[in-house]
Design a protein around this motif. Structure first.
Motif, mmCIF file in Angstrom:
data_model
loop_
_atom_site.group_PDB
_atom_site.id
_atom_site.type_symbol
_atom_site.label_atom_id
_atom_site.label_comp_id
_atom_site.label_asym_id
_atom_site.label_seq_id
_atom_site.Cartn_x
_atom_site.Cartn_y
_atom_site.Cartn_z
ATOM 1 N N GLY A 52 38.863 39.358 49.372
ATOM 2 C CA GLY A 52 37.771 39.071 48.450
ATOM 3 C C GLY A 52 36.655 40.094 48.467
ATOM 4 O O GLY A 52 35.606 39.875 47.842
ATOM 5 N N ASN A 53 36.852 41.198 49.148
ATOM 6 C CA ASN A 53 35.835 42.256 49.170
ATOM 7 C C ASN A 53 35.982 43.176 47.968
ATOM 8 O O ASN A 53 37.106 43.470 47.545
ATOM 9 N N GLU A 54 34.870 43.624 47.437
ATOM 10 C CA GLU A 54 34.911 44.538 46.301
ATOM 11 C C GLU A 54 35.569 45.857 46.694
ATOM 12 O O GLU A 54 35.317 46.383 47.777
ATOM 13 N N MET A 55 36.389 46.362 45.778
ATOM 14 C CA MET A 55 36.972 47.692 45.971
ATOM 15 C C MET A 55 36.060 48.698 45.282
ATOM 16 O O MET A 55 35.923 48.677 44.052
ATOM 17 N N PRO A 56 35.398 49.554 46.057
ATOM 18 C CA PRO A 56 34.338 50.410 45.511
ATOM 19 C C PRO A 56 34.810 51.411 44.474
ATOM 20 O O PRO A 56 33.990 51.913 43.702
ATOM 21 N N ASP A 57 36.097 51.706 44.433
ATOM 22 C CA ASP A 57 36.581 52.694 43.482
ATOM 23 C C ASP A 57 36.748 52.140 42.069
ATOM 24 O O ASP A 57 36.839 52.919 41.115
ATOM 25 N N PHE A 58 36.798 50.809 41.929
ATOM 26 C CA PHE A 58 37.000 50.258 40.584
ATOM 27 C C PHE A 58 35.723 50.379 39.775
ATOM 28 O O PHE A 58 34.628 50.095 40.253
ATOM 29 N N VAL A 59 35.864 50.772 38.534
ATOM 30 C CA VAL A 59 34.719 51.164 37.710
ATOM 31 C C VAL A 59 33.647 50.082 37.608
ATOM 32 O O VAL A 59 32.449 50.371 37.702
ATOM 33 N N LEU A 60 34.029 48.832 37.427
ATOM 34 C CA LEU A 60 33.021 47.785 37.235
ATOM 35 C C LEU A 60 32.319 47.385 38.530
ATOM 36 O O LEU A 60 31.365 46.604 38.498
ATOM 37 N N ASN A 61 32.771 47.919 39.656
ATOM 38 C CA ASN A 61 32.094 47.684 40.932
ATOM 39 C C ASN A 61 31.090 48.783 41.249
ATOM 40 O O ASN A 61 30.417 48.718 42.287
ATOM 41 N N ARG A 62 31.005 49.782 40.377
ATOM 42 C CA ARG A 62 30.124 50.917 40.650
ATOM 43 C C ARG A 62 28.898 50.875 39.744
ATOM 44 O O ARG A 62 29.012 50.576 38.549
ATOM 45 N N PRO A 63 27.736 51.154 40.321
ATOM 46 C CA PRO A 63 26.580 51.340 39.439
ATOM 47 C C PRO A 63 26.778 52.634 38.663
ATOM 48 O O PRO A 63 27.364 53.572 39.221
ATOM 49 N N PRO A 64 26.403 52.735 37.418
ATOM 50 C CA PRO A 64 25.678 51.726 36.647
ATOM 51 C C PRO A 64 26.603 50.782 35.860
ATOM 52 O O PRO A 64 26.124 49.960 35.076
ATOM 53 N N TYR A 65 27.915 50.908 36.075
ATOM 54 C CA TYR A 65 28.863 50.182 35.221
ATOM 55 C C TYR A 65 28.871 48.678 35.455
ATOM 56 O O TYR A 65 29.459 47.937 34.674
ATOM 57 N N ARG A 66 28.193 48.231 36.509
ATOM 58 C CA ARG A 66 28.035 46.788 36.695
ATOM 59 C C ARG A 66 27.275 46.173 35.519
ATOM 60 O O ARG A 66 27.377 44.969 35.274
ATOM 61 N N GLU A 67 26.511 47.001 34.823
ATOM 62 C CA GLU A 67 25.708 46.534 33.695
ATOM 63 C C GLU A 67 26.324 46.934 32.353
ATOM 64 O O GLU A 67 25.645 46.903 31.317
ATOM 65 N N ALA A 68 27.585 47.284 32.353
ATOM 66 C CA ALA A 68 28.229 47.757 31.118
ATOM 67 C C ALA A 68 28.272 46.663 30.058
ATOM 68 O O ALA A 68 28.561 45.497 30.346
ATOM 69 N N GLU A 69 27.982 47.064 28.832
ATOM 70 C CA GLU A 69 28.095 46.165 27.682
ATOM 71 C C GLU A 69 29.208 46.606 26.731
ATOM 72 O O GLU A 69 29.541 45.898 25.781
ATOM 73 N N ILE A 70 29.758 47.791 26.996
ATOM 74 C CA ILE A 70 30.829 48.361 26.180
ATOM 75 C C ILE A 70 31.942 48.811 27.110
ATOM 76 O O ILE A 70 31.673 49.317 28.200
ATOM 77 N N LEU A 71 33.174 48.609 26.685
ATOM 78 C CA LEU A 71 34.335 49.060 27.452
ATOM 79 C C LEU A 71 35.130 50.019 26.585
ATOM 80 O O LEU A 71 35.475 49.694 25.445
ATOM 81 N N VAL A 72 35.401 51.214 27.105
ATOM 82 C CA VAL A 72 36.222 52.199 26.406
ATOM 83 C C VAL A 72 37.546 52.281 27.155
ATOM 84 O O VAL A 72 37.565 52.575 28.358
ATOM 85 N N THR A 73 38.640 52.023 26.463
ATOM 86 C CA THR A 73 39.912 51.895 27.156
ATOM 87 C C THR A 73 41.073 52.435 26.318
ATOM 88 O O THR A 73 40.864 53.039 25.257
ATOM 89 N N GLY A 74 42.297 52.211 26.805
ATOM 90 C CA GLY A 74 43.481 52.789 26.177
ATOM 91 C C GLY A 74 44.163 51.870 25.180
ATOM 92 O O GLY A 74 43.738 50.734 24.940
ATOM 93 N N GLU A 75 45.263 52.369 24.616
ATOM 94 C CA GLU A 75 45.952 51.647 23.546
ATOM 95 C C GLU A 75 46.608 50.362 24.045
ATOM 96 O O GLU A 75 46.887 50.185 25.218
ATOM 97 N N ASN A 76 46.810 49.456 23.087
ATOM 98 C CA ASN A 76 47.474 48.166 23.309
ATOM 99 C C ASN A 76 46.718 47.309 24.315
ATOM 100 O O ASN A 76 47.310 46.612 25.135
ATOM 101 N N PHE A 77 45.400 47.323 24.235
ATOM 102 C CA PHE A 77 44.583 46.533 25.147
ATOM 103 C C PHE A 77 44.722 45.054 24.812
ATOM 104 O O PHE A 77 44.686 44.654 23.650
ATOM 105 N N GLY A 78 44.869 44.227 25.849
ATOM 106 C CA GLY A 78 44.953 42.777 25.650
ATOM 107 C C GLY A 78 46.347 42.273 25.342
ATOM 108 O O GLY A 78 46.493 41.178 24.805
#
Length: 201
Positions: A52-78
């Motif tokens: 249950g510990n945060e993995m520091p390398d993942f983008v949403l665990n890093r500042p400033p992305y903890r406050e992200a309101e937009i996600l830019v990602t690859g094709e066929n998302f979801g």
């Protein structure tokens, strides 16, 4: 549902293709029927280790992305299963807009029903915005739904297409229930007429 008009915020880069709904919100979190409280489990298996510990390398665990309101990602998302918990988790985290070359159809539809704007852009334009997102918190991306434009951190402006009815619903903050409530005069008139014509019903 909150109105979506203009948004300027931090964009988190997630350069992955075929991100399925089980990656977005794993199956063990699907027991709830509440739309809130799932943000902490967004991308759970990528954000946390087995303890249950945060993995520091993942983008949403890093500042400033903890406050992200937009996600830019690859094709066929979801892609994957049709769980509506996926947009619930994304929205609860604070993300209001997802930019990708393409989306899975059901996920795409569920985004609109939950006040999230999914924007499809050509890969080369997504690549520009991905590089902007990778610059961190000072590189803000702006989305203007009325004008149907995305403006990158360096001033690049990209136009996106959107169904007019879905655009209207987002601008006015109308989900399916709110759309039904707009018809209340007609519903009440029908109910009154039904009570008079068929009082035994």
């Amino acid at each position: 549902m909150d109105k979506f008009e203009k948004l300027t915020g931090i964009a988190a880069p997630l350069p992955m293709i075929n991100v399925d709904t089980d990656m977005i919100i794993p199956k063990q979190f699907l027991k709830t029927i509440k739309r809130t409280g799932l943000g902490i489990n967004l991308f759970d298996e990528m954000r946390y280790d087995r303890d249950g510990n945060e993995m520091p390398d993942f983008v949403l665990n890093r500042p400033p992305y903890r406050e992200a309101e937009i996600l830019v990602t690859g094709e066929n998302f979801g892609c994957g299963s049709s769980r509506e918990h996926a947009p619930w988790a994304i929205k609860d985290f604070g993300i209001r807009c997802i930019i990708a070359p393409s989306f899975a159809d059901i996920f795409h539809n569920n985004c609109f029903k939950n006040g999230i704007l999914p924007i499809s852009l050509p890969q080369e334009q997504v690549d520009v915005l991905m590089k902007d997102a990778e610059k961190g918190g000072n590189a803000r991306i702006s989305v203007d739904l009325e004008a149907q434009t995305v403006t990158g951190a360096e001033g690049d402006v990209f136009h996106f297409e959107i169904d007019p009815f879905r655009k209207h619903c987002l601008l006015e903050g109308l989900d399916d229930i709110a759309l039904s409530m707009q018809q209340m005069p007609a519903i009440e008139s029908y109910e009154a007429r039904l009570a008079q014509d068929r009082p035994w019903v």
